[in-house]
Motif scaffolding. Structure first.
Motif, PDB file in Angstrom:
ATOM      1  N   ALA A 285      41.617  33.454  29.719  1.00  0.00           N
ATOM      2  CA  ALA A 285      42.588  33.833  30.747  1.00  0.00           C
ATOM      3  C   ALA A 285      42.653  35.340  30.933  1.00  0.00           C
ATOM      4  CB  ALA A 285      43.966  33.285  30.399  1.00  0.00           C
ATOM      5  N   TYR A 286      42.321  36.087  29.881  1.00  0.00           N
ATOM      6  CA  TYR A 286      42.457  37.543  29.931  1.00  0.00           C
ATOM      7  C   TYR A 286      41.318  38.218  30.688  1.00  0.00           C
ATOM      8  CZ  TYR A 286      45.895  36.734  26.190  1.00  0.00           C
ATOM      9  OH  TYR A 286      46.959  36.287  25.432  1.00  0.00           O
ATOM     10  N   VAL A 287      40.333  37.464  31.140  1.00  0.00           N
ATOM     11  CA  VAL A 287      39.268  38.064  31.941  1.00  0.00           C
ATOM     12  C   VAL A 287      39.838  38.654  33.232  1.00  0.00           C
ATOM     13  CG1 VAL A 287      38.557  36.037  33.321  1.00  0.00           C
ATOM     14  CG2 VAL A 287      36.851  37.736  32.628  1.00  0.00           C
ATOM     15  N   ARG A 288      41.000  38.152  33.636  1.00  0.00           N
ATOM     16  CA  ARG A 288      41.659  38.703  34.825  1.00  0.00           C
ATOM     17  C   ARG A 288      41.972  40.191  34.633  1.00  0.00           C
ATOM     18  NH1 ARG A 288      45.228  36.256  38.840  1.00  0.00           N
ATOM     19  NH2 ARG A 288      46.494  37.893  39.812  1.00  0.00           N
ATOM     20  N   TYR A 289      42.351  40.595  33.428  1.00  0.00           N
ATOM     21  CA  TYR A 289      42.671  42.001  33.188  1.00  0.00           C
ATOM     22  C   TYR A 289      41.413  42.872  33.272  1.00  0.00           C
ATOM     23  CZ  TYR A 289      47.056  40.023  31.513  1.00  0.00           C
ATOM     24  OH  TYR A 289      48.240  39.343  31.418  1.00  0.00           O
ATOM     25  N   VAL A 290      40.282  42.321  32.857  1.00  0.00           N
ATOM     26  CA  VAL A 290      39.008  43.029  32.995  1.00  0.00           C
ATOM     27  C   VAL A 290      38.704  43.254  34.474  1.00  0.00           C
ATOM     28  CG1 VAL A 290      36.531  42.946  32.523  1.00  0.00           C
ATOM     29  CG2 VAL A 290      38.157  42.058  30.828  1.00  0.00           C
ATOM     30  N   ALA A 291      38.834  42.190  35.265  1.00  0.00           N
ATOM     31  CA  ALA A 291      38.578  42.294  36.701  1.00  0.00           C
ATOM     32  C   ALA A 291      39.539  43.276  37.371  1.00  0.00           C
ATOM     33  CB  ALA A 291      38.677  40.915  37.343  1.00  0.00           C
ATOM     34  N   GLU A 292      40.794  43.253  36.960  1.00  0.00           N
ATOM     35  CA  GLU A 292      41.778  44.174  37.533  1.00  0.00           C
ATOM     36  C   GLU A 292      41.412  45.636  37.260  1.00  0.00           C
ATOM     37  OE1 GLU A 292      45.462  42.911  35.835  1.00  0.00           O
ATOM     38  OE2 GLU A 292      45.903  41.481  37.442  1.00  0.00           O
ATOM     39  N   LYS A 293      40.990  45.913  36.030  1.00  0.00           N
ATOM     40  CA  LYS A 293      40.614  47.287  35.684  1.00  0.00           C
ATOM     41  C   LYS A 293      39.399  47.728  36.485  1.00  0.00           C
ATOM     42  CE  LYS A 293      40.695  51.159  33.392  1.00  0.00           C
ATOM     43  NZ  LYS A 293      41.813  52.128  33.548  1.00  0.00           N
ATOM     44  N   ILE A 294      38.414  46.865  36.601  1.00  0.00           N
ATOM     45  CA  ILE A 294      37.220  47.213  37.367  1.00  0.00           C
ATOM     46  C   ILE A 294      37.568  47.444  38.834  1.00  0.00           C
ATOM     47  CG2 ILE A 294      34.991  46.337  38.179  1.00  0.00           C
ATOM     48  CD1 ILE A 294      34.686  45.003  35.425  1.00  0.00           C
ATOM     49  N   ALA A 295      38.440  46.618  39.373  1.00  0.00           N
ATOM     50  CA  ALA A 295      38.880  46.810  40.756  1.00  0.00           C
ATOM     51  C   ALA A 295      39.516  48.187  40.922  1.00  0.00           C
ATOM     52  CB  ALA A 295      39.864  45.711  41.146  1.00  0.00           C
ATOM     53  N   ASN A 296      40.345  48.574  39.960  1.00  0.00           N
ATOM     54  CA  ASN A 296      40.995  49.881  40.001  1.00  0.00           C
ATOM     55  C   ASN A 296      39.986  51.019  39.935  1.00  0.00           C
ATOM     56  OD1 ASN A 296      42.261  52.206  38.013  1.00  0.00           O
ATOM     57  ND2 ASN A 296      43.726  51.529  39.562  1.00  0.00           N
ATOM     58  N   LEU A 297      39.006  50.887  39.053  1.00  0.00           N
ATOM     59  CA  LEU A 297      37.986  51.925  38.893  1.00  0.00           C
ATOM     60  C   LEU A 297      37.132  52.088  40.149  1.00  0.00           C
ATOM     61  CD1 LEU A 297      36.784  51.019  35.286  1.00  0.00           C
ATOM     62  CD2 LEU A 297      37.976  53.130  35.932  1.00  0.00           C
ATOM     63  N   ARG A 298      36.923  50.999  40.855  1.00  0.00           N
ATOM     64  CA  ARG A 298      36.056  51.017  42.033  1.00  0.00           C
ATOM     65  C   ARG A 298      36.822  51.185  43.343  1.00  0.00           C
ATOM     66  NH1 ARG A 298      30.931  48.561  40.626  1.00  0.00           N
ATOM     67  NH2 ARG A 298      30.671  47.722  42.739  1.00  0.00           N
ATOM     68  N   GLY A 299      38.147  51.237  43.259  1.00  0.00           N
ATOM     69  CA  GLY A 299      38.940  51.371  44.464  1.00  0.00           C
ATOM     70  C   GLY A 299      38.870  50.145  45.348  1.00  0.00           C
ATOM     71  N   GLU A 300      38.796  48.970  44.721  1.00  0.00           N
ATOM     72  CA  GLU A 300      38.697  47.716  45.452  1.00  0.00           C
ATOM     73  C   GLU A 300      39.844  46.800  45.038  1.00  0.00           C
ATOM     74  OE1 GLU A 300      34.798  46.064  44.910  1.00  0.00           O
ATOM     75  OE2 GLU A 300      33.793  47.967  45.349  1.00  0.00           O
ATOM     76  N   THR A 301      39.989  45.692  45.738  1.00  0.00           N
ATOM     77  CA  THR A 301      41.048  44.745  45.391  1.00  0.00           C
ATOM     78  C   THR A 301      40.564  43.803  44.294  1.00  0.00           C
ATOM     79  OG1 THR A 301      40.369  43.073  47.003  1.00  0.00           O
ATOM     80  CG2 THR A 301      41.901  44.797  47.759  1.00  0.00           C
ATOM     81  N   LEU A 302      41.518  43.245  43.567  1.00  0.00           N
ATOM     82  CA  LEU A 302      41.185  42.242  42.561  1.00  0.00           C
ATOM     83  C   LEU A 302      40.464  41.068  43.205  1.00  0.00           C
ATOM     84  CD1 LEU A 302      41.327  40.874  39.787  1.00  0.00           C
ATOM     85  CD2 LEU A 302      43.673  40.172  40.356  1.00  0.00           C
ATOM     86  N   GLU A 303      40.914  40.659  44.379  1.00  0.00           N
ATOM     87  CA  GLU A 303      40.304  39.521  45.068  1.00  0.00           C
ATOM     88  C   GLU A 303      38.835  39.795  45.390  1.00  0.00           C
ATOM     89  OE1 GLU A 303      43.260  40.832  45.711  1.00  0.00           O
ATOM     90  OE2 GLU A 303      44.530  39.158  45.053  1.00  0.00           O
ATOM     91  N   THR A 304      38.532  41.025  45.779  1.00  0.00           N
ATOM     92  CA  THR A 304      37.137  41.384  46.082  1.00  0.00           C
ATOM     93  C   THR A 304      36.275  41.301  44.837  1.00  0.00           C
ATOM     94  OG1 THR A 304      37.776  42.825  47.910  1.00  0.00           O
ATOM     95  CG2 THR A 304      35.627  43.229  46.907  1.00  0.00           C
ATOM     96  N   ILE A 305      36.754  41.859  43.726  1.00  0.00           N
ATOM     97  CA  ILE A 305      35.984  41.821  42.474  1.00  0.00           C
ATOM     98  C   ILE A 305      35.836  40.388  41.989  1.00  0.00           C
ATOM     99  CG2 ILE A 305      36.001  42.496  40.041  1.00  0.00           C
ATOM    100  CD1 ILE A 305      35.204  44.742  41.991  1.00  0.00           C
ATOM    101  N   ALA A 306      36.906  39.600  42.070  1.00  0.00           N
ATOM    102  CA  ALA A 306      36.834  38.200  41.635  1.00  0.00           C
ATOM    103  C   ALA A 306      35.802  37.442  42.446  1.00  0.00           C
ATOM    104  CB  ALA A 306      38.206  37.547  41.757  1.00  0.00           C
ATOM    105  N   SER A 307      35.830  37.603  43.756  1.00  0.00           N
ATOM    106  CA  SER A 307      34.895  36.892  44.627  1.00  0.00           C
ATOM    107  C   SER A 307      33.452  37.313  44.351  1.00  0.00           C
ATOM    108  CB  SER A 307      35.250  37.157  46.090  1.00  0.00           C
ATOM    109  OG  SER A 307      34.302  36.567  46.952  1.00  0.00           O
ATOM    110  N   GLN A 308      33.214  38.626  44.216  1.00  0.00           N
ATOM    111  CA  GLN A 308      31.851  39.118  44.020  1.00  0.00           C
ATOM    112  C   GLN A 308      31.299  38.710  42.665  1.00  0.00           C
ATOM    113  OE1 GLN A 308      29.893  41.184  46.410  1.00  0.00           O
ATOM    114  NE2 GLN A 308      28.456  40.132  45.054  1.00  0.00           N
ATOM    115  N   THR A 309      32.107  38.851  41.603  1.00  0.00           N
ATOM    116  CA  THR A 309      31.591  38.510  40.278  1.00  0.00           C
ATOM    117  C   THR A 309      31.400  37.007  40.120  1.00  0.00           C
ATOM    118  OG1 THR A 309      33.856  38.546  39.362  1.00  0.00           O
ATOM    119  CG2 THR A 309      32.552  40.568  39.179  1.00  0.00           C
TER     120      THR A 309
END
Length: 261
Positions: free
Chosen positions: A225-249
């Motif tokens: 369940a905590y993979v969401r926090y990884v995606a959130e951090k990456i979204a922040n680093l890349r200036g993208e939304t969580l939804e975008t990172i989730a969809s792409q990964t």
């Protein structure tokens, strides 16, 4: 929103008492598929049973580089046979090199190269563990390409390398997977790498039960369940939304491992 955790170890004893509850939490977090890694072939039946219990779990088979002292030539045939007998095997590994915790370099190299041969024969990706061995892993993969004339598909899992090293593996056609370490305060080079990886090569993972991400850093056991926090951090680093990172990964994981959601 859907997420895929591309590297878990749910067969470890720490998950024994409450795996159903852990599953409920990953489902609530939007994790729709998981790839279970393998430390040694003796785990195969245990991981296979978990994958049958939970249809969303696919898995790999291989020998971890820190167990390379157990390697013998017959093990290559064992890994190949196990992979062929189970349709839910989607990768070979985890394999690779770890010169941080062990110095049996030649044993590790022999096992790693054998895993690459199996993956090529079966047309499966490899899950590569690389710790303080980026140059050596790159050289092995380049050597493989020069001799065999084809590319090995796969992922650099729980990646902790510098941007320069990250680019080496992107140039070799590999995916780069980030774990909870990308959320750590002092993980500057990992964060720089996460910001520069091309969108089509980006993956997320927990490597649970290890490496709980911020804000769960104080918990000894990480979980999918905590993979969401990884995606959130990456979204922040890349200036993208969580939804975008989730969809792409999620799309990337499906492409690499042949998954459907």
């Amino acid at each position: 929103m859907q997420l895929i955790d591309t590297h878990v170890h749910l067969n470890f004893d720490t998950f024994g008492p409450d795996l159903l509850a852990v599953r409920s939490r990953w489902q609530e977090a939007g994790v729709v598929r998981l790839v279970h890694s393998c430390v040694q072939p003796s785990e195969f039946s245990q991981i296979q049973a978990i994958s049958k219990r939970f249809p969303e779990i696919s898995f790999a088979v291989g020998l971890h580089p820190l167990d390379a002292d157990k390697w013998h030539h017959q093990m290559a045939e064992e890994i190949k046979s196990l992979a062929l007998c189970e349709p839910k095997v989607v990768a070979i590994g985890e394999t690779g090199l770890d010169f941080y915790k062990a110095d049996n370099n030649q044993q590790q190299l022999m096992a790693f190269e054998s895993h690459l041969a199996i993956a090529a024969q079966l047309n499966l990706p490899v899950i590569i563990h690389c710790r303080q061995a980026a140059m050596e892993v790159k050289e092995v993969l380049q050597k493989w390409r020069s001799i065999n004339g084809d590319r090995i598909r796969g992922v650099m899992h729980c990646w902790g390398g510098k941007p320069e090293e990250t680019q080496w593996f992107l140039d070799l056609g590999f995916y780069i997977s980030f774990s909870g370490t990308v959320t750590f305060k002092n993980a500057k080079q990992i964060q720089e790498s996460a910001a520069m990886v091309s969108a089509q090569r980006l993956l997320v993972e927990t490597d649970c039960p290890f490496l709980s991400p911020v804000p769960k850093r104080g918990e000894k056991r990480n979980e999918p369940a905590y993979v969401r926090y990884v995606a959130e951090k990456i979204a922040n680093l890349r200036g993208e939304t969580l939804e975008t990172i989730a969809s792409q990964t999620t799309q990337n994981a499906c492409t690499l491992f042949g998954l459907t959601t």
